[in-house]
Motif scaffolding. Structure first.
Motif, PDB file in Angstrom:
ATOM      1  N   MET A  30       0.830  -1.212   0.000  1.00  0.00           N
ATOM      2  CA  MET A  30       0.000   0.000   0.000  1.00  0.00           C
ATOM      3  C   MET A  30       0.861   1.258   0.000  1.00  0.00           C
ATOM      4  SD  MET A  30      -3.022  -1.172   2.659  1.00  0.00           S
ATOM      5  CE  MET A  30      -3.802   0.451   2.640  1.00  0.00           C
ATOM      6  N   ILE A  31       1.973   1.222   0.732  1.00  0.00           N
ATOM      7  CA  ILE A  31       2.891   2.372   0.740  1.00  0.00           C
ATOM      8  C   ILE A  31       3.449   2.608  -0.657  1.00  0.00           C
ATOM      9  CG2 ILE A  31       5.121   3.207   1.591  1.00  0.00           C
ATOM     10  CD1 ILE A  31       4.502   1.777   4.236  1.00  0.00           C
ATOM     11  N   ARG A  32       3.823   1.517  -1.326  1.00  0.00           N
ATOM     12  CA  ARG A  32       4.354   1.651  -2.686  1.00  0.00           C
ATOM     13  C   ARG A  32       3.305   2.210  -3.639  1.00  0.00           C
ATOM     14  NH1 ARG A  32       5.106  -0.096  -7.778  1.00  0.00           N
ATOM     15  NH2 ARG A  32       7.266  -0.294  -8.523  1.00  0.00           N
ATOM     16  N   MET A  33       2.088   1.725  -3.498  1.00  0.00           N
ATOM     17  CA  MET A  33       1.000   2.208  -4.350  1.00  0.00           C
ATOM     18  C   MET A  33       0.757   3.697  -4.127  1.00  0.00           C
ATOM     19  SD  MET A  33      -1.498  -1.127  -3.901  1.00  0.00           S
ATOM     20  CE  MET A  33      -2.967  -0.264  -4.441  1.00  0.00           C
ATOM     21  N   LYS A  34       0.867   4.121  -2.881  1.00  0.00           N
ATOM     22  CA  LYS A  34       0.666   5.529  -2.554  1.00  0.00           C
ATOM     23  C   LYS A  34       1.786   6.396  -3.121  1.00  0.00           C
ATOM     24  CE  LYS A  34      -1.153   9.029  -0.290  1.00  0.00           C
ATOM     25  NZ  LYS A  34      -2.470   9.613  -0.654  1.00  0.00           N
ATOM     26  N   LEU A  35       3.025   5.890  -3.041  1.00  0.00           N
ATOM     27  CA  LEU A  35       4.177   6.665  -3.508  1.00  0.00           C
ATOM     28  C   LEU A  35       4.256   6.739  -5.027  1.00  0.00           C
ATOM     29  CD1 LEU A  35       6.945   5.402  -1.046  1.00  0.00           C
ATOM     30  CD2 LEU A  35       5.806   7.633  -1.014  1.00  0.00           C
ATOM     31  N   THR A  36       3.924   5.655  -5.690  1.00  0.00           N
ATOM     32  CA  THR A  36       4.115   5.565  -7.145  1.00  0.00           C
ATOM     33  C   THR A  36       2.831   5.732  -7.949  1.00  0.00           C
ATOM     34  OG1 THR A  36       3.802   3.162  -7.165  1.00  0.00           O
ATOM     35  CG2 THR A  36       6.041   3.986  -6.783  1.00  0.00           C
ATOM     36  N   HIS A  37       1.680   5.679  -7.266  1.00  0.00           N
ATOM     37  CA  HIS A  37       0.377   5.719  -7.952  1.00  0.00           C
ATOM     38  C   HIS A  37       0.279   4.604  -8.989  1.00  0.00           C
ATOM     39  CE1 HIS A  37      -0.335   9.589  -6.032  1.00  0.00           C
ATOM     40  NE2 HIS A  37       0.848   9.999  -6.481  1.00  0.00           N
ATOM     41  N   SER A  38       0.871   3.463  -8.662  1.00  0.00           N
ATOM     42  CA  SER A  38       0.878   2.307  -9.561  1.00  0.00           C
ATOM     43  C   SER A  38       0.336   1.085  -8.819  1.00  0.00           C
ATOM     44  CB  SER A  38       2.302   2.020 -10.053  1.00  0.00           C
ATOM     45  OG  SER A  38       2.352   0.792 -10.740  1.00  0.00           O
ATOM     46  N   TYR A  39      -0.484   0.304  -9.539  1.00  0.00           N
ATOM     47  CA  TYR A  39      -1.054  -0.919  -8.967  1.00  0.00           C
ATOM     48  C   TYR A  39      -0.351  -2.164  -9.528  1.00  0.00           C
ATOM     49  CZ  TYR A  39      -4.815   2.265  -7.658  1.00  0.00           C
ATOM     50  OH  TYR A  39      -5.533   3.309  -7.131  1.00  0.00           O
TER      51      TYR A  39
END
Length: 221
Positions: A30-39
């Motif tokens: 979830m942190i990565r998704m928030k930082l990169t806006h990538s799923y």
């Protein structure tokens, strides 16, 4: 119901630690998704869900004292079909090649966290299945079966990663699946990658299983 309650109480520590570890994986994602806006790495959640299935099956079987030979054969077949999904997550590290340079460390951390949970579920499930088989088979035979399962799972990972087969394709596309399996088995020289991966990844799983079994069965002090 009493059997399930007793099982949950006796394995509360294992279930709790697994829950914490899986939650940690999802939080990282979830942190990565928030930082990169990538799923992009959201597929890891699905892969981990598939890894939980064999563990859920053996957990159910241990809590079922009325299991007969026919029921065991059916459940064992389903379990073996889904089991390679657990160590399969290790091969998701292949996606690191698509990571941006400044995120490689983070992506390695995320995938490794999911992969470790997959391996934990894999080894726990095998140990559980050995317990389930005890009333039906001799101890020596169970050890041989467990050893064979490690390499069968390795081959299953190969089928999934490189030939892109899913667990349910034994029903949806059985002809092509069995055709490829037979081809690999009878023509090893033409399928060196399949044999090399199966053997080396099988050894990797075997070493991990041996270490896990020794540590997991060690009495707490």
């Amino acid at each position: 119901m009493n059997n399930i309650k007793h099982l949950f109480i006796s394995r509360f520590k294992t279930f709790a630690l697994l829950s914490i570890s899986i939650t940690f994986c999802i939080v990282l994602l979830m942190i990565r998704m928030k930082l990169t806006h990538s799923y992009f790495y959201l597929f890891l959640v699905w892969n981990l869900f598939l890894a939980v299935i064999p563990f859920a099956i053996t957990t159910y079987l241990i809590s079922n004292p009325k299991l007969n030979k026919f029921g065991l054969m059916v459940w064992f077949s389903v379990w073996l079909l889904f089991l390679p999904n657990a160590p399969y997550i290790v091969t998701d590290l292949i996606h690191i090649r698509l990571s941006k340079p400044h995120l490689i460390w983070f992506d390695v951390l995320i995938i490794s966290s999911f992969a470790i949970n997959g391996l934990l579920l894999f080894y726990l499930s095998i140990l559980d299945m050995k317990i389930v088989l005890k009333p039906f088979l001799k101890e020596r035979l169970i050890k041989h079966i467990a050893f064979a399962i490690l390499f069968l799972s390795s081959f299953g990972v190969y089928l999934g990663r490189f030939l892109r087969y899913n667990s349910w394709e034994i029903i949806q596309n059985p002809w092509n699946l069995f055709s490829d399996i037979i081809n690999i088995a009878i023509q090893p020289s033409a399928n060196k990658q399949a044999w090399l991966f199966t053997i080396l990844f099988g050894i990797f799983l075997t070493v991990g299983y041996w270490m896990f079994k020794k540590l997991y069965s060690k009495p707490s002090t």
